[in-house]
Design a protein around this motif. Sequence first.
Motif, PDB file in Angstrom:
ATOM      1  N   UNK A 225       0.810  -1.225   0.000  1.00  0.00           N
ATOM      2  CA  UNK A 225       0.000   0.000   0.000  1.00  0.00           C
ATOM      3  C   UNK A 225       0.845   1.278   0.000  1.00  0.00           C
ATOM      4  N   UNK A 226       2.179   1.129  -0.037  1.00  0.00           N
ATOM      5  CA  UNK A 226       3.036   2.322  -0.087  1.00  0.00           C
ATOM      6  C   UNK A 226       3.921   2.238  -1.331  1.00  0.00           C
ATOM      7  N   UNK A 227       4.034   3.373  -2.004  1.00  0.00           N
ATOM      8  CA  UNK A 227       4.866   3.465  -3.198  1.00  0.00           C
ATOM      9  C   UNK A 227       5.722   4.717  -3.080  1.00  0.00           C
ATOM     10  N   UNK A 228       6.998   4.558  -3.387  1.00  0.00           N
ATOM     11  CA  UNK A 228       7.914   5.695  -3.375  1.00  0.00           C
ATOM     12  C   UNK A 228       8.251   6.054  -4.814  1.00  0.00           C
ATOM     13  N   UNK A 229       8.224   7.351  -5.117  1.00  0.00           N
ATOM     14  CA  UNK A 229       8.577   7.834  -6.443  1.00  0.00           C
ATOM     15  C   UNK A 229       9.916   8.552  -6.343  1.00  0.00           C
ATOM     16  N   UNK A 230      10.853   8.149  -7.189  1.00  0.00           N
ATOM     17  CA  UNK A 230      12.196   8.706  -7.146  1.00  0.00           C
ATOM     18  C   UNK A 230      12.511   9.499  -8.407  1.00  0.00           C
ATOM     19  N   UNK A 231      13.421  10.439  -8.292  1.00  0.00           N
ATOM     20  CA  UNK A 231      13.906  11.270  -9.388  1.00  0.00           C
ATOM     21  C   UNK A 231      12.801  11.957 -10.162  1.00  0.00           C
ATOM     22  N   UNK A 232      12.734  11.764 -11.471  1.00  0.00           N
ATOM     23  CA  UNK A 232      11.739  12.466 -12.280  1.00  0.00           C
ATOM     24  C   UNK A 232      10.314  12.129 -11.871  1.00  0.00           C
ATOM     25  N   UNK A 233      10.122  10.908 -11.381  1.00  0.00           N
ATOM     26  CA  UNK A 233       8.798  10.437 -11.018  1.00  0.00           C
ATOM     27  C   UNK A 233       8.458  10.750  -9.559  1.00  0.00           C
ATOM     28  N   UNK A 234       9.208  11.652  -8.947  1.00  0.00           N
ATOM     29  CA  UNK A 234       9.108  11.906  -7.518  1.00  0.00           C
ATOM     30  C   UNK A 234       7.683  12.225  -7.060  1.00  0.00           C
ATOM     31  N   UNK A 235       6.989  13.081  -7.801  1.00  0.00           N
ATOM     32  CA  UNK A 235       5.653  13.502  -7.363  1.00  0.00           C
ATOM     33  C   UNK A 235       4.596  12.542  -7.875  1.00  0.00           C
ATOM     34  N   UNK A 236       3.827  12.012  -6.957  1.00  0.00           N
ATOM     35  CA  UNK A 236       2.761  11.074  -7.323  1.00  0.00           C
ATOM     36  C   UNK A 236       1.660  11.820  -8.064  1.00  0.00           C
ATOM     37  N   UNK A 237       0.923  11.086  -8.827  1.00  0.00           N
ATOM     38  CA  UNK A 237      -0.176  11.680  -9.583  1.00  0.00           C
ATOM     39  C   UNK A 237      -1.478  11.516  -8.846  1.00  0.00           C
TER      40      UNK A 237
END
Length: 108
Positions: free
Chosen positions: A96-108
């Motif tokens: 249930x947790x997802x981390x977004x790194x670098x360019x994808x840092x901000x979740x949609x």
Amino acid sequence: MKLESEAYTGLTTWKAVYRQVFKHLAAKNKSNFSKLDQSEEMISRRGNAYVSKNKDAVRQAMSIGSGLYAEVNLSANLIRDSIARLLDEFSIPHSEITFYLREDRDAE
């Protein structure tokens, strides 16, 4: 970061992620959250508290609400492990947790 279908943006450090996880858990279940300092999962192998009501019981304290303080003088790996323990404590599957790194840092 995305936690239980809730997207959080602007988190650029592991400390910021850690703080946001605490905020999310406090909003989810205030009763369990206020008892985090009593959990055996929040004690390190060396006997140091990761969460305490006593600010002086942790090296570098971060206020997390409900009169609790979290240790934030932790490596990224220890923060990751602590987040996993917190999810377990609140019966939230790790999926249930997802981390977004670098360019994808901000979740949609």
